[in-house]
Design an enzyme around this catalytic site. Structure first.
Site, PDB file in Angstrom:
ATOM      1  N   SER A  54      63.103  72.196  27.845  1.00  0.00           N
ATOM      2  CA  SER A  54      64.258  71.321  27.649  1.00  0.00           C
ATOM      3  C   SER A  54      65.469  72.036  28.236  1.00  0.00           C
ATOM      4  O   SER A  54      65.703  73.208  27.938  1.00  0.00           O
ATOM      5  CB  SER A  54      64.487  71.080  26.151  1.00  0.00           C
ATOM      6  N   CYS A  62      64.374  68.139  17.917  1.00  0.00           N
ATOM      7  CA  CYS A  62      63.745  68.903  18.993  1.00  0.00           C
ATOM      8  C   CYS A  62      63.083  70.158  18.437  1.00  0.00           C
ATOM      9  O   CYS A  62      63.652  70.845  17.592  1.00  0.00           O
ATOM     10  CB  CYS A  62      64.780  69.285  20.055  1.00  0.00           C
ATOM     11  N   ASP A 113      62.083  65.264  20.957  1.00  0.00           N
ATOM     12  CA  ASP A 113      61.660  66.050  22.108  1.00  0.00           C
ATOM     13  C   ASP A 113      60.878  67.210  21.487  1.00  0.00           C
ATOM     14  O   ASP A 113      61.455  68.222  21.108  1.00  0.00           O
ATOM     15  CB  ASP A 113      62.897  66.558  22.867  1.00  0.00           C
ATOM     16  N   TRP A 159      57.081  69.576  20.831  1.00  0.00           N
ATOM     17  CA  TRP A 159      55.875  70.134  21.455  1.00  0.00           C
ATOM     18  C   TRP A 159      55.041  70.810  20.390  1.00  0.00           C
ATOM     19  O   TRP A 159      55.541  71.150  19.315  1.00  0.00           O
ATOM     20  CB  TRP A 159      56.252  71.129  22.553  1.00  0.00           C
TER      21      TRP A 159
END
Length: 634
Positions: A414, A586, A631, A633
């Site tokens: 990012s 995020c 966002d 992961w």
């Protein structure tokens, strides 16, 4: 972001994907080459493509002939013509990317499929989806393709397979494939030929008299593209950005958290806050040399691996001609535990029958074999070098090893800057990955360790990073007066550094800027509080209207961002319910993002006097409207 693609028609193109002349009709290609199975893949990181290749290779064991195909390269409205080919079948290996999105190479196929009312009656199909259960829209793409084909009248010959990368994607695929082929045999009245032998896809050519100017040295598409850079920059043509800053962010602790700045001056690359930067890393040269040593190979040998199927669009597994050293350094993944098909194909080279048996067992679908693969390969995190070290009788030819290893993928991060403030540089915030495996080996993350060593000038030379920008949906609200709630512990802070920089810039331009609220978390205030000075300065200037920081280990009981959210529930509910605020999350998908979402369910339920299902529905509606973005992961 921690992890995780068209080609210029140049004269010197010897790409791994697209030849100069393209057959856009997959039906004509299948007829010409006697194929009756086409396996399309929607792949972002190479796994779906790998699975498609494995299924296409399997087909010869059943007297069928398959080809793997990239949907981006063909006209998929020809699917209805599959009925022209006897005993034909279309298989789809579809990965889901981001928040339920198609992969880049499947975007056009997805758009077409949403609009079309084509009649697919008489067309046989099957779908295997690749997803991750920690994400909201688990396997959305696989489910969509499966359902849509049924609606269009196609005949599903085997159930939709759903692979979960959060647990064991390889095992899910192997289990599905074990049942898929018997279903194919039954449907078409064919049977396994009993030929379990491995078929090589590529042949080795050694070049003894080639000019070095014709040899790939790490380029992704056009030969010499790193020497003569030409925009536009994309996955096949990355820009070589020089590193202008590389500093350690944390003041203590065992980890290494870093801030890098990549200079994109003169590249014409544009980016927005919230986008991702993709970087192509290099494998550790020590690992590469050890593989060469153990296999007794001269790594500087110049080679090509040429597809034995001359009609294939994929002429080489990676850009050729090149050297073994370049292939193992730039093009092949040598650090991830190999998948079962690699073990199966390599087993034939083990000279000790016990080793052969063990490798074949790990590649089988028996419960014992799976358990052995899970513990010996996955849990012990054995990469290909560790496997060669621990199975001394296994010494495969290096060209077959290079054919089997998956491609080394770009890593996404990012972007931690705003282009309004930093138009000529892109900032990255990352943590260096390094850990000890159960076998006592030290495994290092490929990209983060490579980036860590990228100092601005190395012996007077600039340190370069091949990169491109991938657009994302993670965007600040269109109106600057809309309040934002940002939640990003650890390196999840990255996009919010860009968001806050942008809100500060908007304020300087005299724009009305809404409340800007940040929830950040780290272990210890004195150790790993990232961007502390910058964030406190933004708070002082009134750009950050609220800075909430959870230090998880500075007191006896753990305190995380979700505890701070609960504490401020009245304020958060007002921002969300009355002031139309946008929420951004995020970081880690597995625990943090899920916990934060559950906390919002609780806040909405309590403050809005709703039942739990109503609160879930309320948050889901925010997501649909683009007011709750992630966002994340895993």
């Amino acid at each position: 972001m921690g992890c995780a693609y068209s080609v210029p028609k140049e004269e010197l193109l010897v790409s791994s994907r697209t030849p100069a002349v393209r057959e856009t009709s997959f039906i004509e290609k299948m007829k010409k080459t006697g194929k009756n199975i086409v396996v399309f893949y929607g792949s972002q990181t190479g796994t779906a493509e790998e699975f498609a290749n494995r299924l296409s290779k399997d087909s010869h064991r059943y007297g069928m002939r398959g080809m793997a195909a990239d949907p981006e390269e063909y006209d998929l409205s020809e699917l209805s013509r599959l009925t022209e080919i006897e005993n034909s079948l279309a298989v789809f290996c579809m990965a889901t990317y981001g928040e339920g999105d198609p992969t880049d190479n499947a975007q056009d196929f997805y758009d077409w499929l949403q609009e079309t009312d084509i009649d697919l009656s008489g067309v046989n199909y099957a779908v295997f989806g690749l997803g991750n259960k920690t994400y909201e829209h688990y396997n959305a793409m696989g489910k969509f393709v499966d359902k849509k084909f049924e609606e269009l009248g196609a005949h599903r010959i085997f159930d939709l397979g759903l692979g979960d990368d959060d647990s064991n994607l390889e095992e899910d695929f192997v289990s599905w494939r074990e049942q898929f082929w018997p279903a194919v045999c039954e449907h078409f009245g064919v049977e396994a030929t009993g030929d379990e032998s491995s078929i090589r896809q590529y042949e080795l050519v050694v070049h003894n008299d080639i000019g070095l100017n014709k040899v790939y040295t790490g380029e992704m598409g056009r030969l010499k593209s790193f020497e003569t850079q030409k925009p536009p920059f994309d996955p096949k043509n990355p820009f070589l950005a020089s590193v202008s800053v590389n500093r350690k962010l944390n003041k203590g602790g065992v980890r290494h958290l870093m801030h890098l700045e990549l200079d994109i001056s003169g590249s014409k690359i544009r980016y927005e806050s919230g986008d991702h930067v993709a970087v192509y890393p290099m494998n550790d040269v020590t690992l590469v040399n050890q593989i060469g040593e153990i296999l007794g190979v001269e790594l500087d040998t110049i080679i090509s691996l040429n597809n034995l199927d001359e009609e294939s669009n994929k002429k080489h597994p990676f850009p050729c001609p090149t050297t073994y050293k370049v292939a193992l350094t730039h093009y092949l993944d040598i650090t991830n535990p190999p998948r079962t098909n690699v073990l199966y194909e390599l087993a034939q080279y083990a000279t000790d029958p016990k080793d052969q048996e063990m490798m074949r067992k790990m590649a089988s679908s028996s419960a014992e074999g799976r358990a052995l693969y899970n513990s010996w390969v996955l849990e012990d995190r054995r990469n290909i070098l560790a496997i060669l070290q621990d199975i001394p009788s296994l010494r495969p030819p290096i060209d077959h090893l290079c054919e089997l290893l998956p491609r080394l993928q770009a890593r996404y991060y990012s972007i931690a800057s705003s282009s309004k403030v930093h138009p000529n540089s892109i900032h990255i915030c990352a943590v260096v990955v390094e850990y000890e495996t159960k076998t006592g080996r030290i495994n290092k993350g490929v990209a983060t360790n490579w980036l860590k060593n990228k100092v601005p000038t190395d012996n007077g030379l600039k340190s370069n990073v091949p990169m491109y920008v991938r657009k994302s949906q993670f965007r600040l609200p269109f109106k600057s007066s809309t309040p934002v709630i940002m939640i990003g512990p650890g390196t999840g802070i990255a996009p919010f550094v860009g968001f806050v920089q942008e809100r500060a810039w908007l304020k300087q331009q005299g724009k009305e800027v809404g409340e800007t609220v940040l929830y950040y978390g780290c272990r210890h205030k004195g150790e790993d509080y990232l961007y502390q000075e910058e964030l406190e300065q933004f708070e002082k200037e009134g750009v950050l209207t609220q800075l909430n920081v959870a230090f998880s280990r500075d007191q006896p009981e753990k305190v995380y961002v979700q505890h701070l959210l609960k504490r401020n529930k009245e304020h958060l509910w007002k921002l969300i319910n009355t002031d139309n605020a946008h929420i951004y999350v995020c970081g880690d998908a597995r625990n943090m993002a899920r916990d934060v979402q559950n906390t919002f369910y609780d806040i909405v339920s309590e403050m809005g006097t709703m039942s739990h299902p109503q609160a879930v529905d309320f948050i889901k509606k925010l997501m649909t409207k683009g007011r709750y973005s992630q966002d994340v992961w895993s």
